[in-house]
Enzyme design. Structure first.
Site, PDB file in Angstrom:
ATOM      1  N   VAL A  15     -55.627  34.938  45.344  1.00 43.18           N
ATOM      2  CA  VAL A  15     -56.474  34.149  44.446  1.00 43.18           C
ATOM      3  C   VAL A  15     -55.902  34.107  43.032  1.00 43.18           C
ATOM      4  CG1 VAL A  15     -58.728  34.181  43.289  1.00 43.18           C
ATOM      5  CG2 VAL A  15     -58.591  34.352  45.765  1.00 43.18           C
ATOM      6  N   LYS A  44     -44.380  43.476  42.047  1.00 42.85           N
ATOM      7  CA  LYS A  44     -44.807  42.085  42.232  1.00 42.85           C
ATOM      8  C   LYS A  44     -44.457  41.260  40.984  1.00 42.85           C
ATOM      9  CE  LYS A  44     -48.721  41.300  44.824  1.00 42.85           C
ATOM     10  NZ  LYS A  44     -50.176  41.226  45.057  1.00 42.85           N
ATOM     11  N   LEU A  49     -60.997  28.557  47.485  1.00 39.44           N
ATOM     12  CA  LEU A  49     -59.754  28.145  48.146  1.00 39.44           C
ATOM     13  C   LEU A  49     -59.640  28.757  49.536  1.00 39.44           C
ATOM     14  CD1 LEU A  49     -57.658  30.767  48.136  1.00 39.44           C
ATOM     15  CD2 LEU A  49     -57.401  30.110  45.764  1.00 39.44           C
ATOM     16  N   ARG A  50     -58.939  28.047  50.419  1.00 33.70           N
ATOM     17  CA  ARG A  50     -58.663  28.574  51.757  1.00 33.70           C
ATOM     18  C   ARG A  50     -57.201  28.949  51.829  1.00 33.70           C
ATOM     19  NH1 ARG A  50     -60.095  23.109  54.529  1.00 33.70           N
ATOM     20  NH2 ARG A  50     -59.035  22.559  52.621  1.00 33.70           N
ATOM     21  N   CYS A  97     -61.816  37.536  53.816  1.00 30.10           N
ATOM     22  CA  CYS A  97     -63.083  37.129  53.188  1.00 30.10           C
ATOM     23  C   CYS A  97     -64.289  37.213  54.107  1.00 30.10           C
ATOM     24  CB  CYS A  97     -62.942  35.724  52.624  1.00 30.10           C
ATOM     25  SG  CYS A  97     -61.788  35.666  51.248  1.00 30.10           S
ATOM     26  N   ARG A 105     -54.944  40.296  57.361  1.00 27.99           N
ATOM     27  CA  ARG A 105     -56.135  41.140  57.198  1.00 27.99           C
ATOM     28  C   ARG A 105     -57.228  40.716  58.188  1.00 27.99           C
ATOM     29  NH1 ARG A 105     -56.518  41.063  50.616  1.00 27.99           N
ATOM     30  NH2 ARG A 105     -55.744  38.948  50.923  1.00 27.99           N
TER      31      ARG A 105
HETATM   32  P1  NAD Z   1     -55.294  40.501  46.933  1.00 22.84           P
HETATM   33  O1  NAD Z   1     -55.464  41.837  47.548  1.00 22.84           O
HETATM   34  O2  NAD Z   1     -54.330  39.535  47.527  1.00 22.84           O
HETATM   35  O3  NAD Z   1     -54.887  40.665  45.403  1.00 22.84           O
HETATM   36  C1  NAD Z   1     -55.494  41.538  44.510  1.00 22.84           C
HETATM   37  C2  NAD Z   1     -54.469  41.903  43.442  1.00 22.84           C
HETATM   38  O4  NAD Z   1     -55.130  42.664  42.418  1.00 22.84           O
HETATM   39  C3  NAD Z   1     -53.324  42.775  43.939  1.00 22.84           C
HETATM   40  O5  NAD Z   1     -52.078  42.186  43.603  1.00 22.84           O
HETATM   41  C4  NAD Z   1     -53.515  44.109  43.211  1.00 22.84           C
HETATM   42  O6  NAD Z   1     -52.291  44.777  42.922  1.00 22.84           O
HETATM   43  C5  NAD Z   1     -54.223  43.649  41.946  1.00 22.84           C
HETATM   44  N1  NAD Z   1     -54.962  44.711  41.246  1.00 22.84           N
HETATM   45  C6  NAD Z   1     -55.786  45.652  41.758  1.00 22.84           C
HETATM   46  N2  NAD Z   1     -56.288  46.431  40.768  1.00 22.84           N
HETATM   47  C7  NAD Z   1     -55.778  45.947  39.612  1.00 22.84           C
HETATM   48  C8  NAD Z   1     -55.909  46.312  38.246  1.00 22.84           C
HETATM   49  N3  NAD Z   1     -56.677  47.351  37.866  1.00 22.84           N
HETATM   50  N4  NAD Z   1     -55.236  45.607  37.316  1.00 22.84           N
HETATM   51  C9  NAD Z   1     -54.445  44.573  37.684  1.00 22.84           C
HETATM   52  N5  NAD Z   1     -54.280  44.181  38.953  1.00 22.84           N
HETATM   53  C10 NAD Z   1     -54.921  44.850  39.910  1.00 22.84           C
HETATM   54  O7  NAD Z   1     -56.754  39.880  46.889  1.00 22.84           O
HETATM   55  P2  NAD Z   1     -57.167  38.320  47.043  1.00 22.84           P
HETATM   56  O8  NAD Z   1     -57.098  37.926  48.466  1.00 22.84           O
HETATM   57  O9  NAD Z   1     -56.433  37.557  46.009  1.00 22.84           O
HETATM   58  O10 NAD Z   1     -58.704  38.395  46.655  1.00 22.84           O
HETATM   59  C11 NAD Z   1     -59.131  38.627  45.315  1.00 22.84           C
HETATM   60  C12 NAD Z   1     -60.621  38.324  45.233  1.00 22.84           C
HETATM   61  O11 NAD Z   1     -60.842  36.939  45.486  1.00 22.84           O
HETATM   62  C13 NAD Z   1     -61.475  39.078  46.253  1.00 22.84           C
HETATM   63  O12 NAD Z   1     -62.707  39.367  45.676  1.00 22.84           O
HETATM   64  C14 NAD Z   1     -61.663  38.055  47.366  1.00 22.84           C
HETATM   65  O13 NAD Z   1     -62.848  38.261  48.103  1.00 22.84           O
HETATM   66  C15 NAD Z   1     -61.774  36.760  46.561  1.00 22.84           C
HETATM   67  N6  NAD Z   1     -61.383  35.556  47.296  1.00 22.84           N
HETATM   68  C16 NAD Z   1     -60.320  35.576  48.141  1.00 22.84           C
HETATM   69  C17 NAD Z   1     -59.953  34.412  48.806  1.00 22.84           C
HETATM   70  C18 NAD Z   1     -58.790  34.418  49.758  1.00 22.84           C
HETATM   71  O14 NAD Z   1     -58.682  33.469  50.546  1.00 22.84           O
HETATM   72  N7  NAD Z   1     -57.925  35.424  49.732  1.00 22.84           N
HETATM   73  C19 NAD Z   1     -60.665  33.220  48.596  1.00 22.84           C
HETATM   74  C20 NAD Z   1     -61.732  33.233  47.694  1.00 22.84           C
HETATM   75  C21 NAD Z   1     -62.084  34.404  47.054  1.00 22.84           C
END
Ligand code: NAD
Length: 437
Positions: free
Chosen positions: A12, A36, A154-155, A264, A332
């Protein structure tokens, strides 16, 4: 044009950063994962997402998109700080908010001037209020920030497109000033049409959970209809197509399959249920969607066992597709994980192939064989299970497969293979809710 820091550079955060810079804003993407950030600065994209690399490259080269491991400095230089860290499932189904709150502390310590603090992570209803309270406690009541809930829809697999051309943008805030700032960020979107909903923080948080739970429910529903089709000799594809022609229903999310996965739906449904339980409210529909999904994953493994007359011992089974859906490397909660565990537990051997996600799955299973070519993975195998609907699998050369396989068993959990052809070639096969020929 706004100066923005996005905290968390995952699926995201990275897409949001790329998208907001594409809208003309100046964006710094930060992460605690320094590798990263180093990779991104070297032009390496850590995730597979169609179209993402191109948008990142363009905006990076045009000095609108930056990557940094210096979170504090980036916050201090920005007017808008977006929280996009993970919110995985925690105890009792509740969302684990430790990453969000850790970021909230860092933001509070770096509020050098007025900022909009915006949450994009999916957080349970009521979290925004908690965040505001926490920041206020940390800064002893100085009014130098406004809070916005801006959930993301987003998907994975079409994330960049979804971000740049969203159905809707939700802005939940009690501050008109913050609302206007957010509108400015998304300005290119509403020059032609206005997809923005201006609402309260709690309503914005609820919209995200209500939407995800509804889509998950739809999938669980069509899966159960598919299962009943199998027993009654009806064809679920015709059923789903006809249902989808009804504008009130729509044809989206009506594809029967092995059960939904991903980062999700599973955790968001559990979190919604946990919130309702904490408020002493029963949500039977959400509970049913979760149960039906667990049953569906088990049903797929039972189908495989049946096809092998209850004996997988020493059988080599090819798992085609590891990602939880096509066009992503995200594994996941993928139904493929359940399938692989089941085969191994029953004494079988797994050959695995995914066009993109082999490397990710290796982090979970290093005791199975991975292939970078679909036909090599199939050579001398006893059976094949299709777990992901990659386009590559839709056009498999079944004749060639029949020749190179030892056995003749195929389980198509995505209903993408041609049943007539499977029958003609002498395969023993099963799928989800189709009439067998
Ligand atoms: P992800 O695990 O891919 O990414 C999370 C990132 O946050 C990682 O790179 C991690 O290193 C970083 N992080 C963790 N703690 C941190 C900190 N203290 N400081 C800086 N960076 C830090 O997660 P994601 O899939 O991108 O999801 C993020 C959020 O968005 C979640 O709440 C999820 O439910 C929501 N979301 C995800 C999607 C999806 O399709 N993946 C869609 C909509 C909403």
């Amino acid at each position: 044009m706004k100066n923005i820091t996005i905290i968390g550079t995952g699926y995201v955060g990275l897409v949001t950063g790329a998208g907001m810079s594409e809208f003309g804003n100046k964006v710094i993407c930060v992460d605690i994962d320094t590798k990263k950030i180093d990779d991104l600065n070297a032009g390496l994209i850590p995730i597979y997402e169609p179209g993402l690399e191109e948008v990142i490259k363009r905006n990076f080269e045009n000095n609108r998109l930056f990557f940094s491991a210096n979170i504090e400095d980036s916050i201090r230089r920005s007017e808008v700080v977006v929280i996009a860290v993970g919110t995985p499932q925690g105890d009792n189904g509740m969302a684990d908010l430790r990453y969000v709150y850790s970021v909230v502390d860092t933001i509070s310590q770096n509020l050098n001037n007025y900022k909009v603090v915006c949450t994009k992570s999916t957080v349970p209803i009521g979290t925004g209020k908690e965040i505001i309270k926490k920041i206020n406690n940390n800064i002893q009541g100085k009014k130098i920030f406004d809070y916005v809930s801006n959930p993301e829809f987003l998907r994975e697999g079409s994330a960049m497109k979804d971000f740049l051309w969203p159905d809707r943008v939700i802005i939940g805030t009690d501050s008109e000033k913050a609302y206007k700032i957010m509108c400015d960020i998304y300005r290119p979107l509403y020059i032609n049409k206005n997809p923005i909903t201006y609402t309260s923080v709690e309503t914005a948080e609820m919209i995200k959970y209500a939407s995800n739970a509804f889509l998950a429910l739809k999938i669980s529903y069509i899966n159960e209809i598919a299962n009943l089709c199998e027993l009654l000799g009806a064809d679920v594809h015709d059923v789903a197509n006809a249902m989808g022609q009804d504008g009130r229903i729509s044809d989206k999310f009506l594809h029967p399959g092995p059960g939904f996965g991903g980062s999700c739906f599973p955790k968001d449904l559990e979190a919604l249920l946990a919130v309702s339980k904490n408020n002493k409210l029963k949500m039977e529909t959400v509970k049913a969607a979760i149960t039906a999904n667990k049953n569906q994953k088990k049903r797929m493994t039972s189908k495989l066992l049946n096809l092998f007359d209850n004996n997988l011992n020493k059988c080599t089974i090819v798992v085609l597709g590891l990602a939880f859906k096509s066009n992503t490397d995200d594994i996941r909660e993928s139904a493929a994980i359940d399938m692989i565990n089941f085969i191994i537990d029953h004494g079988g051997f797994v050959n695995a192939y995914d066009p993109i996600a082999n490397k990710e799955m290796y982090k979970i299973f290093n005791n199975i064989k991975y292939y970078d070519n679909v036909y090599n993975s199939i050579k001398n195998a006893d059976g094949i299970v299709i777990m992901t609907e990659w386009n590559e699998f839709r056009s498999l050369d079944l004749k060639r497969i029949k020749k190179i396989m030892k056995g003749n068993i195929v389980l198509d959990t995505r209903n993408i293979l041609n049943m007539d052809q499977l029958s003609e070639l002498g395969f023993i096969y099963d799928n989800v809710g189709r009439i067998k020929k």
